[in-house]
Design a protein around this motif. Structure first.
Motif, PDB file in Angstrom:
ATOM      1  N   LEU A 174       0.834  -1.207   0.000  1.00 47.43           N
ATOM      2  CA  LEU A 174       0.000   0.000   0.000  1.00 47.43           C
ATOM      3  C   LEU A 174       0.864   1.251   0.000  1.00 47.43           C
ATOM      4  O   LEU A 174       0.592   2.209  -0.729  1.00 47.43           O
ATOM      5  CB  LEU A 174      -0.925  -0.004   1.215  1.00 47.43           C
ATOM      6  CG  LEU A 174      -1.785   1.259   1.396  1.00 47.43           C
ATOM      7  CD1 LEU A 174      -2.691   1.474   0.203  1.00 47.43           C
ATOM      8  CD2 LEU A 174      -2.600   1.178   2.693  1.00 47.43           C
ATOM      9  N   ARG A 175       1.908   1.252   0.818  1.00 46.91           N
ATOM     10  CA  ARG A 175       2.797   2.419   0.890  1.00 46.91           C
ATOM     11  C   ARG A 175       3.430   2.694  -0.473  1.00 46.91           C
ATOM     12  O   ARG A 175       3.474   3.842  -0.935  1.00 46.91           O
ATOM     13  CB  ARG A 175       3.871   2.189   1.943  1.00 46.91           C
ATOM     14  CG  ARG A 175       4.717   3.425   2.248  1.00 46.91           C
ATOM     15  CD  ARG A 175       5.713   3.132   3.346  1.00 46.91           C
ATOM     16  NE  ARG A 175       5.059   2.581   4.519  1.00 46.91           N
ATOM     17  CZ  ARG A 175       5.412   1.451   5.132  1.00 46.91           C
ATOM     18  NH1 ARG A 175       6.418   0.747   4.672  1.00 46.91           N
ATOM     19  NH2 ARG A 175       4.761   1.036   6.195  1.00 46.91           N
ATOM     20  N   GLN A 176       3.911   1.637  -1.127  1.00 50.39           N
ATOM     21  CA  GLN A 176       4.518   1.798  -2.455  1.00 50.39           C
ATOM     22  C   GLN A 176       3.484   2.288  -3.466  1.00 50.39           C
ATOM     23  O   GLN A 176       3.788   3.102  -4.341  1.00 50.39           O
ATOM     24  CB  GLN A 176       5.120   0.468  -2.910  1.00 50.39           C
ATOM     25  CG  GLN A 176       6.311   0.014  -2.099  1.00 50.39           C
ATOM     26  CD  GLN A 176       6.753  -1.391  -2.454  1.00 50.39           C
ATOM     27  OE1 GLN A 176       6.018  -2.168  -3.070  1.00 50.39           O
ATOM     28  NE2 GLN A 176       7.978  -1.730  -2.077  1.00 50.39           N
ATOM     29  N   GLN A 177       2.242   1.822  -3.309  1.00 50.48           N
ATOM     30  CA  GLN A 177       1.176   2.249  -4.209  1.00 50.48           C
ATOM     31  C   GLN A 177       0.865   3.729  -4.029  1.00 50.48           C
ATOM     32  O   GLN A 177       0.692   4.463  -5.012  1.00 50.48           O
ATOM     33  CB  GLN A 177      -0.074   1.412  -3.965  1.00 50.48           C
ATOM     34  CG  GLN A 177      -1.274   1.787  -4.810  1.00 50.48           C
ATOM     35  CD  GLN A 177      -1.047   1.593  -6.285  1.00 50.48           C
ATOM     36  OE1 GLN A 177      -0.934   0.485  -6.770  1.00 50.48           O
ATOM     37  NE2 GLN A 177      -0.966   2.692  -7.033  1.00 50.48           N
ATOM     38  N   LEU A 178       0.828   4.177  -2.810  1.00 44.26           N
ATOM     39  CA  LEU A 178       0.573   5.589  -2.541  1.00 44.26           C
ATOM     40  C   LEU A 178       1.708   6.462  -3.066  1.00 44.26           C
ATOM     41  O   LEU A 178       1.471   7.541  -3.631  1.00 44.26           O
ATOM     42  CB  LEU A 178       0.395   5.808  -1.036  1.00 44.26           C
ATOM     43  CG  LEU A 178      -0.872   5.205  -0.406  1.00 44.26           C
ATOM     44  CD1 LEU A 178      -0.820   5.334   1.110  1.00 44.26           C
ATOM     45  CD2 LEU A 178      -2.134   5.864  -0.959  1.00 44.26           C
ATOM     46  N   LEU A 182       1.465   9.501  -5.966  1.00 45.57           N
ATOM     47  CA  LEU A 182       2.046  10.839  -5.835  1.00 45.57           C
ATOM     48  C   LEU A 182       2.964  11.147  -7.014  1.00 45.57           C
ATOM     49  O   LEU A 182       2.970  12.268  -7.541  1.00 45.57           O
ATOM     50  CB  LEU A 182       2.821  10.936  -4.523  1.00 45.57           C
ATOM     51  CG  LEU A 182       1.972  11.070  -3.255  1.00 45.57           C
ATOM     52  CD1 LEU A 182       2.859  10.964  -2.017  1.00 45.57           C
ATOM     53  CD2 LEU A 182       1.214  12.393  -3.254  1.00 45.57           C
ATOM     54  N   GLU A 183       3.730  10.164  -7.438  1.00 48.51           N
ATOM     55  CA  GLU A 183       4.637  10.355  -8.569  1.00 48.51           C
ATOM     56  C   GLU A 183       3.865  10.619  -9.856  1.00 48.51           C
ATOM     57  O   GLU A 183       4.179  11.542 -10.608  1.00 48.51           O
ATOM     58  CB  GLU A 183       5.517   9.113  -8.729  1.00 48.51           C
ATOM     59  CG  GLU A 183       6.521   9.207  -9.869  1.00 48.51           C
ATOM     60  CD  GLU A 183       7.361   7.954 -10.004  1.00 48.51           C
ATOM     61  OE1 GLU A 183       8.082   7.825 -11.009  1.00 48.51           O
ATOM     62  OE2 GLU A 183       7.298   7.083  -9.110  1.00 48.51           O
ATOM     63  N   ILE A 192      -5.265  13.516 -10.605  1.00 48.67           N
ATOM     64  CA  ILE A 192      -5.848  12.532  -9.695  1.00 48.67           C
ATOM     65  C   ILE A 192      -6.623  13.279  -8.615  1.00 48.67           C
ATOM     66  O   ILE A 192      -6.103  14.201  -7.987  1.00 48.67           O
ATOM     67  CB  ILE A 192      -4.760  11.648  -9.049  1.00 48.67           C
ATOM     68  CG1 ILE A 192      -4.020  10.850 -10.127  1.00 48.67           C
ATOM     69  CG2 ILE A 192      -5.386  10.699  -8.031  1.00 48.67           C
ATOM     70  CD1 ILE A 192      -2.884   9.994  -9.584  1.00 48.67           C
ATOM     71  N   GLN A 193      -7.870  12.884  -8.429  1.00 52.78           N
ATOM     72  CA  GLN A 193      -8.710  13.498  -7.407  1.00 52.78           C
ATOM     73  C   GLN A 193      -9.196  12.428  -6.429  1.00 52.78           C
ATOM     74  O   GLN A 193      -9.310  11.252  -6.787  1.00 52.78           O
ATOM     75  CB  GLN A 193      -9.915  14.208  -8.036  1.00 52.78           C
ATOM     76  CG  GLN A 193      -9.541  15.396  -8.899  1.00 52.78           C
ATOM     77  CD  GLN A 193     -10.749  16.003  -9.587  1.00 52.78           C
ATOM     78  OE1 GLN A 193     -10.897  15.887 -10.796  1.00 52.78           O
ATOM     79  NE2 GLN A 193     -11.619  16.657  -8.814  1.00 52.78           N
ATOM     80  N   VAL A 194      -9.485  12.853  -5.227  1.00 52.83           N
ATOM     81  CA  VAL A 194      -9.955  11.949  -4.187  1.00 52.83           C
ATOM     82  C   VAL A 194     -11.397  12.296  -3.828  1.00 52.83           C
ATOM     83  O   VAL A 194     -11.723  13.477  -3.639  1.00 52.83           O
ATOM     84  CB  VAL A 194      -9.073  12.034  -2.926  1.00 52.83           C
ATOM     85  CG1 VAL A 194      -9.643  11.153  -1.802  1.00 52.83           C
ATOM     86  CG2 VAL A 194      -7.642  11.624  -3.251  1.00 52.83           C
ATOM     87  N   MET A 195     -12.231  11.265  -3.746  1.00 48.11           N
ATOM     88  CA  MET A 195     -13.602  11.449  -3.277  1.00 48.11           C
ATOM     89  C   MET A 195     -13.636  11.080  -1.794  1.00 48.11           C
ATOM     90  O   MET A 195     -13.504   9.903  -1.433  1.00 48.11           O
ATOM     91  CB  MET A 195     -14.569  10.551  -4.046  1.00 48.11           C
ATOM     92  CG  MET A 195     -16.002  10.626  -3.562  1.00 48.11           C
ATOM     93  SD  MET A 195     -16.799  12.223  -3.878  1.00 48.11           S
ATOM     94  CE  MET A 195     -17.233  12.027  -5.613  1.00 48.11           C
ATOM     95  N   PRO A 196     -13.773  12.073  -0.911  1.00 53.66           N
ATOM     96  CA  PRO A 196     -13.753  11.787   0.530  1.00 53.66           C
ATOM     97  C   PRO A 196     -14.940  10.925   0.951  1.00 53.66           C
ATOM     98  O   PRO A 196     -16.044  11.068   0.427  1.00 53.66           O
ATOM     99  CB  PRO A 196     -13.834  13.172   1.174  1.00 53.66           C
ATOM    100  CG  PRO A 196     -13.488  14.136   0.084  1.00 53.66           C
ATOM    101  CD  PRO A 196     -13.941  13.498  -1.181  1.00 53.66           C
TER     102      PRO A 196
END
Length: 270
Positions: A174-178, A182-183, A192-196
């Protein structure tokens, strides 16, 4: 195999290998020993039952003195390695000038790391054999060519917050995916957008979706559910998906806010 096109390619390759082997006066076991594979593998490849790896074709070409005529088939075999639905989708993604995707259950396929994708396929039920997992992961990674082609396509993604927190494959994966998200988010043609999770208004409750706008001006949709994966071409249905995706983007955090949110979630994982 699951489609006639791939089967035809593998049968053709298998016949060519058999022809060159017999011309060299070798039995299947002898060829296998010379290239580092068992006679059962050679037999399966010659019958079009197994997909030969690039290494298999290169070594067979050298041992049989085919002068590159077997090695040159690697590109065709590589395409046949991928499931038809993936080949079809990758073709459309390659023709898109704009691609928008909303993912509500997992990180979108185009944004996945190999480790994350492997973890997803490893947990499928009924379970995949190891070579099937390799095949699917390779196919998914091949689709990422859409990020590098010229001219650049506009690529936008909306990810549910839960997909950023679900530890698919474990915390390290998961950490590597996050970090990968970001990259990718720094690329000029990617947003990239996040739906809270706390968002009260949500136009994406019908599930994940993808909208592709092609060079010829045509717009297509794509949806994937439990047992179905389909391209949507009906103009009325595509219009609905396009409308929904626009609303989803408007309801999600902005790209700048999402970048800060991604950094926050990554910080919680370290």
């Amino acid at each position: 195999m699951e489609d006639e096109e791939a089967e035809a390619v593998l049968r053709t390759v298998g016949r060519q290998i058999k022809m060159w082997r017999e011309a060299a006066g070798l039995k299947q076991a002898e060829l296998g020993a010379a290239i580092g594979y068992g006679d059962e593998m050679v037999s399966s490849v010659e019958r079009g039952r197994r997909i030969p790896k690039p290494d298999f074709l290169d070594k067979a070409d050298e041992v049989l003195g085919a002068g590159g005529k077997l090695s040159v088939m690697k590109a065709d075999v590589e395409r046949a390695r991928y499931p038809k639905k993936v080949r079809d989708l990758a073709k459309l993604e390659g023709e898109a000038v704009e691609l928008g995707a909303y993912a509500n259950h997992q990180i979108h396929g185009l944004l996945q790391t190999p480790e994350y994708a492997r973890a997803l396929y490893a947990m499928r039920r009924p379970s995949y054999a190891e070579d099937e997992i390799d095949r699917h992961v390779s196919a998914r990674m091949a689709r990422k060519a859409v990020f590098d082609r010229t001219p650049r396509a506009l690529l936008t993604f909306v990810q549910e917050e839960v997909t950023l927190r679900r530890p698919i494959g474990g915390r390290m994966v998961l950490r590597q995916q996050l970090e990968h998200l970001l990259e990718v988010s720094t690329l000029r043609h990617v947003e990239i957008q996040v739906m809270p999770t706390g968002c009260e208004d949500h136009a994406g409750m019908g599930g994940s979706l993808q909208v592709l706008k092609l060079r010829d001006g045509k717009t297509l949709g794509h949806s994937e559910a439990q047992l179905h994966n389909r391209v949507i071409s009906d103009p009325r249905e595509v219009q609905i998906l396009d409308m929904r995706y626009g609303m989803i983007r408007a309801q999600a955090l902005t790209p700048r806010e999402s970048l800060a949110f991604l950094k926050k979630v990554l910080g919680e994982e370290t």
